[in-house]
Design an enzyme around this catalytic site. Structure first.
Site, PDB file in Angstrom:
ATOM      1  N   THR A  80     -16.352   0.809   2.724  1.00  0.00           N
ATOM      2  CA  THR A  80     -14.921   0.856   3.051  1.00  0.00           C
ATOM      3  C   THR A  80     -14.530   2.328   3.220  1.00  0.00           C
ATOM      4  O   THR A  80     -15.386   3.203   3.257  1.00  0.00           O
ATOM      5  CB  THR A  80     -14.092   0.238   1.904  1.00  0.00           C
ATOM      6  OG1 THR A  80     -14.260   1.071   0.749  1.00  0.00           O
ATOM      7  CG2 THR A  80     -14.541  -1.182   1.576  1.00  0.00           C
TER       8      THR A  80
ATOM      9  N   TYR B 231     -14.797   7.932 -13.124  1.00  0.00           N
ATOM     10  CA  TYR B 231     -14.342   6.739 -12.390  1.00  0.00           C
ATOM     11  C   TYR B 231     -14.722   5.474 -13.181  1.00  0.00           C
ATOM     12  O   TYR B 231     -13.888   4.589 -13.385  1.00  0.00           O
ATOM     13  CB  TYR B 231     -14.990   6.712 -10.997  1.00  0.00           C
ATOM     14  CG  TYR B 231     -14.792   5.402 -10.261  1.00  0.00           C
ATOM     15  CD1 TYR B 231     -13.566   5.080  -9.686  1.00  0.00           C
ATOM     16  CD2 TYR B 231     -15.831   4.477 -10.146  1.00  0.00           C
ATOM     17  CE1 TYR B 231     -13.386   3.877  -9.018  1.00  0.00           C
ATOM     18  CE2 TYR B 231     -15.660   3.285  -9.481  1.00  0.00           C
ATOM     19  CZ  TYR B 231     -14.431   2.981  -8.915  1.00  0.00           C
ATOM     20  OH  TYR B 231     -14.249   1.794  -8.259  1.00  0.00           O
TER      21      TYR B 231
ATOM     22  N   ASP C 222       0.864  -1.189   0.000  1.00  0.00           N
ATOM     23  CA  ASP C 222       0.000   0.000   0.000  1.00  0.00           C
ATOM     24  C   ASP C 222       0.895   1.232   0.000  1.00  0.00           C
ATOM     25  O   ASP C 222       2.038   1.186   0.459  1.00  0.00           O
ATOM     26  CB  ASP C 222      -0.903  -0.001   1.243  1.00  0.00           C
ATOM     27  CG  ASP C 222      -2.172   0.826   1.048  1.00  0.00           C
ATOM     28  OD1 ASP C 222      -3.256   0.222   0.905  1.00  0.00           O
ATOM     29  OD2 ASP C 222      -2.073   2.073   1.031  1.00  0.00           O
TER      30      ASP C 222
ATOM     31  N   ASP D  68       3.821   2.610  -4.306  1.00  0.00           N
ATOM     32  CA  ASP D  68       2.900   3.507  -5.019  1.00  0.00           C
ATOM     33  C   ASP D  68       2.677   2.897  -6.397  1.00  0.00           C
ATOM     34  O   ASP D  68       3.581   2.884  -7.233  1.00  0.00           O
ATOM     35  CB  ASP D  68       3.521   4.903  -5.125  1.00  0.00           C
ATOM     36  CG  ASP D  68       2.635   5.868  -5.903  1.00  0.00           C
ATOM     37  OD1 ASP D  68       1.589   5.439  -6.440  1.00  0.00           O
ATOM     38  OD2 ASP D  68       3.009   7.049  -5.986  1.00  0.00           O
ATOM     39  N   VAL D  69       1.461   2.415  -6.650  1.00  0.00           N
ATOM     40  CA  VAL D  69       1.219   1.696  -7.903  1.00  0.00           C
ATOM     41  C   VAL D  69       1.299   2.586  -9.136  1.00  0.00           C
ATOM     42  O   VAL D  69       1.388   2.075 -10.255  1.00  0.00           O
ATOM     43  CB  VAL D  69      -0.138   0.940  -7.886  1.00  0.00           C
ATOM     44  CG1 VAL D  69      -0.179  -0.118  -6.802  1.00  0.00           C
ATOM     45  CG2 VAL D  69      -1.324   1.889  -7.793  1.00  0.00           C
TER      46      VAL D  69
HETATM   47  N1  LIG Z   1     -15.754   0.600  -2.041  1.00  0.00           N
HETATM   48  C1  LIG Z   1     -16.500   0.605  -3.129  1.00  0.00           C
HETATM   49  O1  LIG Z   1     -17.679   1.038  -3.124  1.00  0.00           O
HETATM   50  C2  LIG Z   1     -15.953   0.038  -4.422  1.00  0.00           C
HETATM   51  C3  LIG Z   1     -16.850  -0.354  -5.420  1.00  0.00           C
HETATM   52  C4  LIG Z   1     -16.353  -0.896  -6.609  1.00  0.00           C
HETATM   53  C5  LIG Z   1     -14.995  -1.059  -6.772  1.00  0.00           C
HETATM   54  N2  LIG Z   1     -14.131  -0.668  -5.780  1.00  0.00           N
HETATM   55  C6  LIG Z   1     -12.699  -0.882  -5.994  1.00  0.00           C
HETATM   56  O2  LIG Z   1     -12.207  -1.706  -4.954  1.00  0.00           O
HETATM   57  C7  LIG Z   1     -10.801  -1.478  -4.813  1.00  0.00           C
HETATM   58  C8  LIG Z   1     -10.485  -1.364  -3.333  1.00  0.00           C
HETATM   59  O3  LIG Z   1     -11.170  -0.239  -2.820  1.00  0.00           O
HETATM   60  P1  LIG Z   1     -11.678  -0.186  -1.308  1.00  0.00           P
HETATM   61  O4  LIG Z   1     -13.138  -0.044  -1.351  1.00  0.00           O
HETATM   62  O5  LIG Z   1     -11.054  -1.265  -0.518  1.00  0.00           O
HETATM   63  O6  LIG Z   1     -11.081   1.263  -0.939  1.00  0.00           O
HETATM   64  P2  LIG Z   1     -10.188   1.760   0.307  1.00  0.00           P
HETATM   65  O7  LIG Z   1     -10.075   3.240   0.088  1.00  0.00           O
HETATM   66  O8  LIG Z   1     -10.749   1.258   1.574  1.00  0.00           O
HETATM   67  O9  LIG Z   1      -8.772   1.055   0.055  1.00  0.00           O
HETATM   68  C9  LIG Z   1      -7.950   1.410  -1.038  1.00  0.00           C
HETATM   69  C10 LIG Z   1      -6.488   1.271  -0.622  1.00  0.00           C
HETATM   70  O10 LIG Z   1      -5.682   1.586  -1.783  1.00  0.00           O
HETATM   71  C11 LIG Z   1      -4.576   2.353  -1.328  1.00  0.00           C
HETATM   72  N3  LIG Z   1      -4.023   3.154  -2.419  1.00  0.00           N
HETATM   73  C12 LIG Z   1      -4.554   4.281  -2.966  1.00  0.00           C
HETATM   74  N4  LIG Z   1      -3.714   4.771  -3.887  1.00  0.00           N
HETATM   75  C13 LIG Z   1      -2.653   3.939  -3.936  1.00  0.00           C
HETATM   76  C14 LIG Z   1      -1.460   3.938  -4.698  1.00  0.00           C
HETATM   77  N5  LIG Z   1      -1.170   4.913  -5.582  1.00  0.00           N
HETATM   78  N6  LIG Z   1      -0.573   2.916  -4.511  1.00  0.00           N
HETATM   79  C15 LIG Z   1      -0.839   1.955  -3.596  1.00  0.00           C
HETATM   80  N7  LIG Z   1      -1.937   1.921  -2.829  1.00  0.00           N
HETATM   81  C16 LIG Z   1      -2.835   2.914  -3.006  1.00  0.00           C
HETATM   82  C17 LIG Z   1      -5.123   3.212  -0.203  1.00  0.00           C
HETATM   83  O11 LIG Z   1      -4.095   3.707   0.645  1.00  0.00           O
HETATM   84  C18 LIG Z   1      -6.073   2.243   0.492  1.00  0.00           C
HETATM   85  O12 LIG Z   1      -5.431   1.538   1.543  1.00  0.00           O
HETATM   86  C19 LIG Z   1     -10.483  -0.237  -5.645  1.00  0.00           C
HETATM   87  O13 LIG Z   1      -9.882  -0.633  -6.869  1.00  0.00           O
HETATM   88  C20 LIG Z   1     -11.847   0.371  -5.913  1.00  0.00           C
HETATM   89  O14 LIG Z   1     -11.879   1.107  -7.115  1.00  0.00           O
HETATM   90  C21 LIG Z   1     -14.585  -0.130  -4.609  1.00  0.00           C
END
Ligand SMILES: NC(=O)c1ccc[n+]([C@@H]2O[C@H](COP(=O)([O-])OP(=O)(O)OC[C@H]3O[C@@H](n4cnc5c(N)ncnc54)[C@H](O)[C@@H]3O)[C@@H](O)[C@H]2O)c1
Length: 259
Positions: free
Chosen positions: A193, A158, A38, A64-65
């Site tokens: 989340t 998005y 992360d 950092d991805v």
């Molecule tokens: N939560 C939702 O409603 C939802 C719905 C559909 C899809 N998603 C997808 O699910 C995935 C996970 O999201 P989540 O809900 O767990 O969100 P979250 O915000 O709880 O977790 C995301 C994590 O990614 C990390 N992150 C952000 N930018 C980064 C970077 N540049 N390099 C490395 N790490 C980085 C953040 O620090 C965080 O810990 C994402 O791809 C999101 O697009 C989420």
């Protein structure tokens, strides 16, 4: 009973929160050696501590991805520690302001969404494929896309970033199939989340409102999304590639009759 990922080395990005943290816990429960990555060091260390408290094995890596070199270093660290790579779960993702319209999205929003949600996935796939090939082929890539990559679902810019990775999933699966590498994505609907400022997580009313338009009548739990990723990462899915699997309570199936 041995777990579904017994002995497999799995890198998971976005592991400090939400789906990524749930996947670290679930993959480790299933016997994986987890490399949790992360951008937020403290958060990913918390995840690794939770895995260890559960009796699992995990390593925390700051990454950092959006930076290809950082992702290459992540895979190198996984291999240096655990000797190989079996699964790359490109899960890290960001969104913009909740409720933002297409016309409201700025160029800076577009750049950020593209850099993390598309660029981050591309960097992860490239680093993993290089390593899989060095090992002689095989290996599984899983991506967290979104139901917004399958249907119109608000947050249009998005959604366009997630549509890019559902397309990438199909195309890349075809390109690397000959080397035994599988590429699939999970496409969750809204999850409570920290995503998007944690609005859904913080508000019971928002969860109820969201649940009401999902055919199964509830929001998606991060562990349910992680479970779909576990299946796609495992040998149970050995003949599955190029699939974008909805984890959305039926949302993308259509409109329920009578509602
Ligand atoms: N939560 C939702 O409603 C939802 C719905 C559909 C899809 N998603 C997808 O699910 C995935 C996970 O999201 P989540 O809900 O767990 O969100 P979250 O915000 O709880 O977790 C995301 C994590 O990614 C990390 N992150 C952000 N930018 C980064 C970077 N540049 N390099 C490395 N790490 C980085 C953040 O620090 C965080 O810990 C994402 O791809 C999101 O697009 C989420």
């Amino acid at each position: 009973m041995q777990g579904l990922l017994h002995g497999k080395v799995c890198v998971i990005t976005g592991a400090g929160s939400g789906v990524g943290r749930a996947a670290c816990l679930l993959f480790a429960e299933h016997g994986a050696k987890v490399v949790a990555a992360d951008i937020d060091t403290a958060a990913v260390e918390e995840t690794v501590a939770a895995v260890a408290a559960d009796g699992g094995e995990a390593l925390a890596v700051q990454c950092d991805v959006t930076d290809a070199a950082s992702v290459d270093a992540l895979v190198a660290q996984a291999v240096a520690t655990f000797d190989r790579l079996d699964v790359m779960y490109n899960n890290a993702g960001v969104t913009t302001q909740p409720g933002q319209t297409f016309m409201d999205a700025s160029d800076a929003d577009l750049e950020k969404l593209t850099a993390v949600n598309v660029g981050g996935v591309i960097h992860g796939c490239k680093a993993a494929i290089r390593q899989f090939e060095a090992q002689g082929g095989g290996g599984a890539i899983v991506i967290t896309a979104s139901v917004a990559g399958l249907i119109g679902f608000g947050g249009v810019v998005y959604g366009s970033s997630k549509g890019a990775v559902t397309s990438l999933t199909r195309g890349l699966a075809l390109e690397v199939a000959g080397r035994g590498i599988r590429v699939n994505s999970v496409c969750p609907a809204a999850m409570p989340t920290n995503f998007g400022g944690g609005v859904l997580k913080a508000s019971e009313a928002a969860q109820q409102h969201t649940a009401a338009y999902h055919p199964l009548g509830r929001v998606v739990e991060p562990r349910e999304c992680a479970a779909a990723a576990l299946f796609l990462a495992s040998d149970l899915a050995a003949n599955i590639t190029g699939v974008n699997l909805p984890v959305d309570g039926g949302l993308s199936a259509g409109k329920p009759l009578g509602r």
